[in-house]
Scaffold this active site. Sequence first.
Site, mmCIF file in Angstrom:
data_model
loop_
_atom_site.group_PDB
_atom_site.id
_atom_site.type_symbol
_atom_site.label_atom_id
_atom_site.label_comp_id
_atom_site.label_asym_id
_atom_site.label_seq_id
_atom_site.Cartn_x
_atom_site.Cartn_y
_atom_site.Cartn_z
ATOM 1 N N HIS A 87 -6.291 3.603 -4.016
ATOM 2 C CA HIS A 87 -5.801 2.279 -4.369
ATOM 3 C C HIS A 87 -5.021 1.603 -3.242
ATOM 4 O O HIS A 87 -5.222 0.420 -2.983
ATOM 5 C CB HIS A 87 -4.909 2.371 -5.614
ATOM 6 C CG HIS A 87 -5.652 2.759 -6.850
ATOM 7 N ND1 HIS A 87 -5.796 1.924 -7.931
ATOM 8 C CD2 HIS A 87 -6.302 3.905 -7.180
ATOM 9 C CE1 HIS A 87 -6.498 2.530 -8.875
ATOM 10 N NE2 HIS A 87 -6.805 3.733 -8.439
ATOM 11 N N ASP B 85 -1.954 -3.972 -9.090
ATOM 12 C CA ASP B 85 -2.971 -2.935 -9.239
ATOM 13 C C ASP B 85 -3.226 -2.667 -10.717
ATOM 14 O O ASP B 85 -2.377 -2.909 -11.580
ATOM 15 C CB ASP B 85 -2.483 -1.657 -8.544
ATOM 16 C CG ASP B 85 -3.517 -0.541 -8.582
ATOM 17 O OD1 ASP B 85 -4.348 -0.503 -7.673
ATOM 18 O OD2 ASP B 85 -3.493 0.276 -9.537
#
Length: 313
Positions: free
Chosen positions: A15, A121
């Site tokens: 990520h 995120d």
Amino acid sequence: MKLELVLIPSASHGHLPPLVELSKLLVDGHDDLSITVIVIPPRQELRTPSLSSYISSLSTMPRDRIRFIVLSDADRLNSPNTEPDFRSYSESYKPAVKATVAKLNDPARPDLSKLVGFVVDMFCTQMIDVANEFNVPSYLFYPSSAAFLGLQVHMQYLCDVEKYDVGELRDSDAELEVPFLTRSLPAKCVPSVMLNKEWLSVVLSHARRFQETKEQQLNGFQMVEEMGLAVEIRNHFQGEYMAAAETNRELITAEEIERRIGCLMKQDSDVRDRVKKMSEKSHVAVMDGGSSHHALVRFIQDVTDNISSESCG
């Protein structure tokens, strides 16, 4: 007008680096845009030497108009000596993120830019609350596939609307009709993260919050069908965020992985041919004029349009 975007990644290998690369593309696409990336420390069980090294390197990364702020364990709302559960971990950093953004938004700063939004995120949706406090829109950063996003949203619908116990799918021969997929999905192929009671609650809580972000057209390289690339390798979503979960997952031996990769690499393999075609399509997508590049341009335009609308209001 100088613009400022705040990006909040999930601190993991799958990520954080992609979001850092996205930040580079964003500033390259708009001369007046600056980005602040606020990094929340990874949970203890996810900390590795390589990840720690990467996070440390961010402060020395030479890049104009990109700022990295790495929070520490001491910035948590609760005692850094205690480890909250997965859902409350990001929650415990909300005050620190709010304080950090408040400093960026201080009118006394000589280099003050206008805060125009948050990019959060998929595992940091709690930070939507912070964006709301600053009265700016939130955008979702979702590095997993479009197919997984569709399945996650569908599972949330089954649980919240249909009141269906998805735990019944474990070891079931049933097939699911998922609107986002072009064919039915065997229950045995549903990632175990969605069939484990503890982790399902995490999946659902984030999926519910996805709906609060600013609407943007999904960019999946316009290949939602995945070109039939599913290969029968028994992985039950053993991703970074399942590393600490105590679930009964089937392990795959090194020999089996080697054998299956060998099958894929055969010259006459149909899967190999489809992988090659997808690689070519993905390359075209990120080039100027490609679908991914076009989506990035649309995102930047959306951010600047928000400023224009606010000024008119």
